[in-house]
Design a protein around this motif. Structure first.
Motif, PDB file in Angstrom:
ATOM      1  N   LEU A 246      84.827  77.947  72.061  1.00 45.07           N
ATOM      2  CA  LEU A 246      86.225  77.737  71.671  1.00 45.07           C
ATOM      3  C   LEU A 246      86.398  76.127  72.051  1.00 45.07           C
ATOM      4  CD1 LEU A 246      87.691  80.784  73.392  1.00 45.07           C
ATOM      5  CD2 LEU A 246      87.139  80.580  70.940  1.00 45.07           C
ATOM      6  N   ALA A 247      85.362  75.393  72.756  1.00 50.30           N
ATOM      7  CA  ALA A 247      85.521  74.296  73.157  1.00 50.30           C
ATOM      8  C   ALA A 247      84.958  73.160  72.166  1.00 50.30           C
ATOM      9  CB  ALA A 247      85.236  74.231  74.524  1.00 50.30           C
ATOM     10  N   ASP A 248      85.665  72.006  71.932  1.00 51.58           N
ATOM     11  CA  ASP A 248      85.187  70.967  71.339  1.00 51.58           C
ATOM     12  C   ASP A 248      84.605  70.187  72.330  1.00 51.58           C
ATOM     13  OD1 ASP A 248      86.311  71.184  68.471  1.00 51.58           O
ATOM     14  OD2 ASP A 248      88.180  71.359  69.662  1.00 51.58           O
ATOM     15  N   MET A 249      84.985  70.166  73.425  1.00 55.76           N
ATOM     16  CA  MET A 249      84.376  69.320  74.757  1.00 55.76           C
ATOM     17  C   MET A 249      84.515  69.906  75.938  1.00 55.76           C
ATOM     18  SD  MET A 249      85.067  65.217  75.109  1.00 55.76           S
ATOM     19  CE  MET A 249      86.701  65.283  75.958  1.00 55.76           C
ATOM     20  N   VAL A 250      83.366  69.746  76.968  1.00 53.05           N
ATOM     21  CA  VAL A 250      83.420  70.427  78.123  1.00 53.05           C
ATOM     22  C   VAL A 250      83.267  69.133  79.110  1.00 53.05           C
ATOM     23  CG1 VAL A 250      82.161  71.857  79.685  1.00 53.05           C
ATOM     24  CG2 VAL A 250      82.274  72.649  77.309  1.00 53.05           C
ATOM     25  N   LEU A 251      84.334  69.122  80.136  1.00 53.22           N
ATOM     26  CA  LEU A 251      84.384  68.246  80.974  1.00 53.22           C
ATOM     27  C   LEU A 251      84.191  68.589  82.359  1.00 53.22           C
ATOM     28  CD1 LEU A 251      87.670  65.704  81.701  1.00 53.22           C
ATOM     29  CD2 LEU A 251      86.097  66.631  83.744  1.00 53.22           C
ATOM     30  N   ILE A 252      82.874  68.013  82.819  1.00 56.27           N
ATOM     31  CA  ILE A 252      82.244  68.388  84.154  1.00 56.27           C
ATOM     32  C   ILE A 252      83.081  67.455  85.177  1.00 56.27           C
ATOM     33  CG2 ILE A 252      80.439  68.664  85.485  1.00 56.27           C
ATOM     34  CD1 ILE A 252      80.386  70.831  83.586  1.00 56.27           C
ATOM     35  N   MET A 253      83.754  67.897  86.256  1.00 56.81           N
ATOM     36  CA  MET A 253      84.324  66.860  87.287  1.00 56.81           C
ATOM     37  C   MET A 253      83.017  66.381  88.060  1.00 56.81           C
ATOM     38  SD  MET A 253      87.437  66.194  86.786  1.00 56.81           S
ATOM     39  CE  MET A 253      87.483  65.089  88.110  1.00 56.81           C
ATOM     40  N   THR A 254      82.884  65.232  88.172  1.00 58.61           N
ATOM     41  CA  THR A 254      81.866  64.661  89.095  1.00 58.61           C
ATOM     42  C   THR A 254      82.382  64.355  90.453  1.00 58.61           C
ATOM     43  OG1 THR A 254      81.937  62.815  87.774  1.00 58.61           O
ATOM     44  CG2 THR A 254      80.032  64.086  87.444  1.00 58.61           C
ATOM     45  N   VAL A 255      83.641  64.592  90.469  1.00 58.05           N
ATOM     46  CA  VAL A 255      84.473  64.217  91.923  1.00 58.05           C
ATOM     47  C   VAL A 255      85.378  65.407  92.016  1.00 58.05           C
ATOM     48  CG1 VAL A 255      84.037  61.756  92.004  1.00 58.05           C
ATOM     49  CG2 VAL A 255      86.245  62.650  91.089  1.00 58.05           C
ATOM     50  N   GLU A 256      86.219  65.427  93.038  1.00 56.87           N
ATOM     51  CA  GLU A 256      87.049  66.248  93.081  1.00 56.87           C
ATOM     52  C   GLU A 256      88.477  65.657  92.627  1.00 56.87           C
ATOM     53  OE1 GLU A 256      87.516  69.382  94.099  1.00 56.87           O
ATOM     54  OE2 GLU A 256      85.701  69.690  94.932  1.00 56.87           O
ATOM     55  N   PRO A 257      89.017  66.572  91.834  1.00 57.10           N
ATOM     56  CA  PRO A 257      90.092  65.817  90.852  1.00 57.10           C
ATOM     57  C   PRO A 257      91.178  65.454  91.763  1.00 57.10           C
ATOM     58  CG  PRO A 257      90.067  68.191  90.469  1.00 57.10           C
ATOM     59  CD  PRO A 257      88.919  67.957  91.169  1.00 57.10           C
ATOM     60  N   GLY A 258      92.203  64.316  91.226  1.00 64.01           N
ATOM     61  CA  GLY A 258      93.206  64.227  92.252  1.00 64.01           C
ATOM     62  C   GLY A 258      93.396  62.573  92.379  1.00 64.01           C
ATOM     63  N   PHE A 259      92.127  61.917  92.350  1.00 64.67           N
ATOM     64  CA  PHE A 259      92.248  60.425  92.707  1.00 64.67           C
ATOM     65  C   PHE A 259      90.935  59.698  92.217  1.00 64.67           C
ATOM     66  CE2 PHE A 259      94.266  62.874  96.107  1.00 64.67           C
ATOM     67  CZ  PHE A 259      95.262  62.000  96.554  1.00 64.67           C
ATOM     68  N   GLY A 260      91.294  58.515  91.623  1.00 62.88           N
ATOM     69  CA  GLY A 260      90.506  57.662  91.173  1.00 62.88           C
ATOM     70  C   GLY A 260      89.569  57.090  92.394  1.00 62.88           C
ATOM     71  N   GLY A 261      88.367  56.290  92.144  1.00 63.47           N
ATOM     72  CA  GLY A 261      87.708  55.446  93.090  1.00 63.47           C
ATOM     73  C   GLY A 261      87.120  56.200  93.968  1.00 63.47           C
ATOM     74  N   GLN A 262      86.370  57.267  93.895  1.00 57.23           N
ATOM     75  CA  GLN A 262      85.604  58.399  94.652  1.00 57.23           C
ATOM     76  C   GLN A 262      84.234  58.290  94.314  1.00 57.23           C
ATOM     77  OE1 GLN A 262      87.145  62.493  95.751  1.00 57.23           O
ATOM     78  NE2 GLN A 262      88.576  62.033  93.612  1.00 57.23           N
ATOM     79  N   LYS A 263      83.411  58.608  95.163  1.00 59.08           N
ATOM     80  CA  LYS A 263      82.039  58.394  94.910  1.00 59.08           C
ATOM     81  C   LYS A 263      81.527  59.734  94.087  1.00 59.08           C
ATOM     82  CE  LYS A 263      79.067  55.756  97.691  1.00 59.08           C
ATOM     83  NZ  LYS A 263      79.771  55.001  98.977  1.00 59.08           N
ATOM     84  N   LEU A 264      80.680  59.580  93.166  1.00 54.88           N
ATOM     85  CA  LEU A 264      80.227  60.846  92.395  1.00 54.88           C
ATOM     86  C   LEU A 264      79.513  61.556  93.321  1.00 54.88           C
ATOM     87  CD1 LEU A 264      78.678  60.946  89.108  1.00 54.88           C
ATOM     88  CD2 LEU A 264      76.960  61.596  90.667  1.00 54.88           C
ATOM     89  N   LEU A 265      79.578  62.977  93.144  1.00 53.50           N
ATOM     90  CA  LEU A 265      78.746  64.115  93.934  1.00 53.50           C
ATOM     91  C   LEU A 265      77.603  64.203  93.261  1.00 53.50           C
ATOM     92  CD1 LEU A 265      81.943  66.270  94.566  1.00 53.50           C
ATOM     93  CD2 LEU A 265      80.941  64.953  96.058  1.00 53.50           C
ATOM     94  N   PRO A 266      76.549  64.102  93.695  1.00 48.72           N
ATOM     95  CA  PRO A 266      75.336  64.280  93.219  1.00 48.72           C
ATOM     96  C   PRO A 266      74.993  65.486  92.581  1.00 48.72           C
ATOM     97  CG  PRO A 266      75.043  62.985  95.485  1.00 48.72           C
ATOM     98  CD  PRO A 266      76.322  63.386  95.269  1.00 48.72           C
ATOM     99  N   GLU A 267      75.354  66.695  93.303  1.00 49.35           N
ATOM    100  CA  GLU A 267      74.980  67.700  92.715  1.00 49.35           C
ATOM    101  C   GLU A 267      75.630  68.325  91.626  1.00 49.35           C
ATOM    102  OE1 GLU A 267      76.692  66.914  95.893  1.00 49.35           O
ATOM    103  OE2 GLU A 267      78.226  68.350  95.934  1.00 49.35           O
ATOM    104  N   THR A 268      76.401  67.485  90.887  1.00 46.64           N
ATOM    105  CA  THR A 268      77.216  67.944  89.804  1.00 46.64           C
ATOM    106  C   THR A 268      76.196  67.307  88.503  1.00 46.64           C
ATOM    107  OG1 THR A 268      78.420  65.585  89.592  1.00 46.64           O
ATOM    108  CG2 THR A 268      79.739  67.562  90.542  1.00 46.64           C
ATOM    109  N   VAL A 269      75.093  66.681  88.785  1.00 49.50           N
ATOM    110  CA  VAL A 269      74.233  66.159  87.684  1.00 49.50           C
ATOM    111  C   VAL A 269      73.622  67.294  87.176  1.00 49.50           C
ATOM    112  CG1 VAL A 269      72.569  64.469  87.151  1.00 49.50           C
ATOM    113  CG2 VAL A 269      74.266  63.799  88.765  1.00 49.50           C
TER     114      VAL A 269
END
Ligand code: DX5
Ligand code: ZN
Length: 236
Positions: free
Chosen positions: A129-152
């Motif tokens: 049902l999705a045209d796109m899937v967004l994987i958050m690579t940080v906890e949502p809420g703020f810009g300027g955070q470091k990417l969480l490597p386990e999300t790769v």
């Protein structure tokens, strides 16, 4: 394919019009608009009025990321403000499948997002049902955070699932994307790269757009012999 979706959250809010115009002209075909309600995430950003106000400033695809509780309450408002893609969070609604279907019925693209601790398995029945899937690579809420490597690893697993089932959704990654890690994400299967600080925080945002797109395509072996971007790889 590589699409750059600069996040407005990192832009100078007193000069939004000229800023979004410039980055679109530099090759960023999407514009990422982070809507936060102070409930689903511990921050408040902007809503449909701001999106509507900048809509005439650029032809970019408006990639609206709703970090709001029960997004089904506001689908019409965001479509009317100019959204082309509407992203809802799996964790924010009781029935993500129904909300994605509703968004598609209204004639725009539907995207489902998951937070870093949500496994991709929860999406099994939703993926068609999705045209796109967004994987958050940080906890949502703020810009300027470091990417969480386990999300790769999650991205690579989602890409494998996409190939195995022949799905055509795009994979978007959001949070902490920089010149240093964009190639890793690209190689893992990301098509749409959200970048806030790395674009709007750069001394030359237009150059940052070009360099990030080049790095993403390079990782997919998609630069031409001169080391330049091929137009056909920069999807609209
Ligand atoms: C975080 C937002 C992101 C963020 C990206 O909740 O969804 O889009 O603005 O910003 P950077 O690139 O600075 O991590
Ligand atoms: Zn976002």
């Amino acid at each position: 394919m590589a699409i750059l979706s600069p996040s407005l959250l990192a832009a100078d809010f007193s000069h939004l019009g000229p800023s979004v115009k410039k980055i679109y002209e530099a090759g960023a075909s999407y514009l990422h608009l982070d809507v936060m309600d102070g409930i689903f995430v511990p921050n408040i950003s902007f809503g449909p009025c701001v999106i509507k106000a900048i809509r005439p400033c650029t032809n970019a695809v408006f990639d609206v990321h709703l970090m709001i509780d029960r997004p089904e309450r506001y689908i019409d408002e965001f479509i009317e403000s100019g959204a082309d893609v509407l992203t809802i969070h799996y964790e924010a609604t009781a029935s993500p499948a129904d909300v994605l279907t509703l968004i598609r019925q209204k004639g725009i693209k539907a995207c489902i997002a998951i937070k870093p601790n949500t496994p991709i398995d929860v999406l099994d029945t939703i993926l068609p049902l999705a045209d796109m899937v967004l994987i958050m690579t940080v906890e949502p809420g703020f810009g300027g955070q470091k990417l969480l490597p386990e999300t790769v690893d999650k991205i690579a697993a989602l890409d494998a699932r996409r190939k195995a089932f022949g799905y055509s959704f795009l994979i978007e990654a959001d949070g902490g994307i920089t010149m240093q890690n964009i190639h890793t994400l690209s190689a893992a299967g990301v098509d749409v790269f959200v970048a806030g600080s790395a674009v709007f925080g750069a001394q030359h945002p237009e150059a940052a757009v070009q360099n990030m797109l080049k790095a993403a395509l390079n990782a997919k072996g998609r630069l031409n012999a001169k080391g330049c971007l091929n137009k056909s790889d920069l999807a609209e």
